[in-house]
Motif scaffolding. Structure first.
Motif, short mmCIF file in Angstrom:
data_model
loop_
_atom_site.label_atom_id
_atom_site.label_comp_id
_atom_site.label_asym_id
_atom_site.label_seq_id
_atom_site.Cartn_x
_atom_site.Cartn_y
_atom_site.Cartn_z
N GLN A 117 0.84 -1.21 0.00
CA GLN A 117 0.00 0.00 0.00
C GLN A 117 0.87 1.25 0.00
O GLN A 117 0.55 2.24 -0.68
CB GLN A 117 -0.93 0.00 1.23
N VAL A 118 1.96 1.20 0.76
CA VAL A 118 2.88 2.36 0.80
C VAL A 118 3.48 2.59 -0.58
O VAL A 118 3.53 3.72 -1.07
CB VAL A 118 3.98 2.14 1.86
N ALA A 119 3.92 1.51 -1.22
CA ALA A 119 4.50 1.64 -2.56
C ALA A 119 3.48 2.23 -3.53
O ALA A 119 3.79 3.18 -4.26
CB ALA A 119 4.97 0.27 -3.05
N GLU A 120 2.26 1.69 -3.52
CA GLU A 120 1.22 2.17 -4.43
C GLU A 120 0.86 3.62 -4.17
O GLU A 120 0.63 4.39 -5.10
CB GLU A 120 0.00 1.26 -4.33
N ALA A 121 0.84 4.03 -2.90
CA ALA A 121 0.54 5.42 -2.56
C ALA A 121 1.60 6.37 -3.12
O ALA A 121 1.31 7.52 -3.44
CB ALA A 121 0.44 5.60 -1.04
N GLY A 122 2.83 5.86 -3.26
CA GLY A 122 3.91 6.66 -3.82
C GLY A 122 4.07 6.48 -5.32
O GLY A 122 5.05 6.96 -5.90
N GLY A 123 3.14 5.76 -5.95
CA GLY A 123 3.21 5.56 -7.39
C GLY A 123 4.21 4.50 -7.82
O GLY A 123 4.65 4.47 -8.96
N ARG A 124 4.56 3.61 -6.88
CA ARG A 124 5.54 2.57 -7.18
C ARG A 124 4.90 1.19 -7.06
O ARG A 124 3.85 1.03 -6.47
CB ARG A 124 6.73 2.68 -6.22
N ARG A 125 5.59 0.20 -7.61
CA ARG A 125 5.10 -1.17 -7.54
C ARG A 125 6.02 -2.08 -6.73
O ARG A 125 5.55 -2.89 -5.96
CB ARG A 125 4.94 -1.72 -8.96
N ILE A 126 7.34 -1.95 -6.93
CA ILE A 126 8.27 -2.91 -6.31
C ILE A 126 9.03 -2.35 -5.11
O ILE A 126 9.57 -3.11 -4.32
CB ILE A 126 9.28 -3.45 -7.34
N LEU A 127 9.08 -1.03 -4.98
CA LEU A 127 9.85 -0.40 -3.90
C LEU A 127 8.97 0.57 -3.13
O LEU A 127 8.26 1.37 -3.72
CB LEU A 127 11.06 0.35 -4.49
N VAL A 128 9.05 0.51 -1.80
CA VAL A 128 8.18 1.39 -1.01
C VAL A 128 8.65 2.83 -1.05
O VAL A 128 7.84 3.75 -0.92
CB VAL A 128 8.05 0.91 0.46
N ASP A 129 9.94 3.03 -1.24
CA ASP A 129 10.50 4.38 -1.17
C ASP A 129 11.59 4.61 -2.20
O ASP A 129 12.35 5.54 -2.10
CB ASP A 129 11.06 4.63 0.23
N GLY A 130 11.66 3.74 -3.18
CA GLY A 130 12.72 3.85 -4.18
C GLY A 130 13.94 3.02 -3.85
O GLY A 130 14.81 2.83 -4.69
N VAL A 131 14.00 2.51 -2.61
CA VAL A 131 15.15 1.73 -2.17
C VAL A 131 14.72 0.39 -1.57
O VAL A 131 15.24 -0.66 -1.95
CB VAL A 131 15.98 2.50 -1.11
N HIS A 132 13.78 0.42 -0.64
CA HIS A 132 13.39 -0.78 0.11
C HIS A 132 12.27 -1.54 -0.59
O HIS A 132 11.35 -0.94 -1.15
CB HIS A 132 12.97 -0.39 1.54
N LEU A 133 12.34 -2.88 -0.50
CA LEU A 133 11.39 -3.74 -1.20
C LEU A 133 9.99 -3.66 -0.61
O LEU A 133 9.82 -3.61 0.61
CB LEU A 133 11.86 -5.20 -1.13
N SER A 134 9.00 -3.71 -1.49
CA SER A 134 7.60 -3.82 -1.06
C SER A 134 7.34 -5.27 -0.64
O SER A 134 8.21 -6.14 -0.81
CB SER A 134 6.67 -3.44 -2.21
N ASP A 135 6.15 -5.53 -0.11
CA ASP A 135 5.80 -6.89 0.27
C ASP A 135 5.89 -7.82 -0.93
O ASP A 135 6.42 -8.93 -0.83
CB ASP A 135 4.38 -6.95 0.85
N ARG A 136 5.36 -7.39 -2.07
CA ARG A 136 5.36 -8.26 -3.24
C ARG A 136 6.78 -8.52 -3.72
O ARG A 136 7.10 -9.61 -4.16
CB ARG A 136 4.43 -7.72 -4.34
N SER A 137 7.68 -7.54 -3.59
CA SER A 137 9.08 -7.74 -3.98
C SER A 137 9.79 -8.67 -3.01
O SER A 137 10.59 -9.52 -3.42
CB SER A 137 9.81 -6.41 -4.04
N GLY A 138 9.49 -8.51 -1.73
CA GLY A 138 10.07 -9.42 -0.74
C GLY A 138 9.60 -10.85 -0.97
O GLY A 138 10.38 -11.80 -0.85
N ALA A 139 8.34 -11.01 -1.34
CA ALA A 139 7.80 -12.34 -1.64
C ALA A 139 8.50 -12.92 -2.88
O ALA A 139 8.76 -14.13 -2.93
CB ALA A 139 6.29 -12.27 -1.86
N GLU A 140 8.81 -12.08 -3.85
CA GLU A 140 9.52 -12.55 -5.04
C GLU A 140 10.93 -13.00 -4.68
O GLU A 140 11.41 -14.02 -5.15
CB GLU A 140 9.55 -11.46 -6.11
N MET A 141 11.60 -12.25 -3.81
CA MET A 141 12.94 -12.65 -3.37
C MET A 141 12.86 -13.99 -2.63
O MET A 141 13.68 -14.88 -2.87
CB MET A 141 13.58 -11.60 -2.49
N LEU A 142 11.89 -14.12 -1.76
CA LEU A 142 11.71 -15.38 -1.03
C LEU A 142 11.47 -16.53 -2.01
O LEU A 142 12.05 -17.61 -1.86
CB LEU A 142 10.53 -15.26 -0.05
#
Length: 168
Positions: A117-142
């Motif tokens: 939700q934080v990533a989407e609120a910032g207009g992003r999909r994979i990163l919450v702040d341009g650096v740190h992974l979103s939940d979906r990105s963390g799940a992809e890494m896992l």
């Protein structure tokens, strides 16, 4: 203390050598994007570093888990991707600070929004702040790491299998 790029790669090479000496299967994880604009200067630098990580993995007989490519496939063709550079536009005592990081932390920790939700609120999909992974990105890494471990265990006797994963 600053470390030179050469010293950084030498350290990774030394770690891979020690892992190999212990008869372990090793993997490096590629660096994720910085911001979600593929052609940005920060992502050009990420590509250079990931190429070197790939070279080191090959040189030392390690696997490369390509998190970077997997995350770019999730970004797709965003309409208005947020450039990494705009995240550093806030200033404190005349120095750039990662304002996007503070805004994301506020949304995540104070407003209790999920990292997606934080990533989407910032207009992003994979990163919450341009650096740190979103939940979906963390799940992809896992998923990628799980795939590496499962494949490694299938290929070797689980009795004698040692795994090492280096994520930088």
């Amino acid at each position: 203390q600053d470390i030179s790029t050469d010293a950084f790669y030498q350290t990774i090479g030394s770690m891979l050598t020690r892992i190999k000496q212990r008869d372990c299967k090793a993997a490096l994880v590629s660096l994720p994007p910085l911001g979600e604009v593929r052609s940005s200067r920060p992502n050009h630098l990420v590509d250079i570093h990931n190429a070197e990580l790939g070279r080191l993995a090959e040189l030392h007989g390690a696997d490369l888990i390509d998190l970077n490519a997997a995350l770019w496939s999730q970004v797709g063709a965003a309409e208005n991707p947020v450039r990494f550079e705009t995240l550093m536009s806030d200033k404190l005592l005349g120095q750039p600070i990662p304002g996007g990081v503070f805004r994301a932390a506020f949304r995540g920790y104070v407003r209790r929004q999920s990292w997606d939700q934080v990533a989407e609120a910032g207009g992003r999909r994979i990163l919450v702040d341009g650096v740190h992974l979103s939940d979906r990105s963390g799940a992809e890494m896992l998923r990628l790491v799980h795939e590496f471990v499962a494949t490694s265990l299938e290929a070797e006797s689980t009795e004698n299998m040692n795994l090492s994963l280096i994520h930088i």
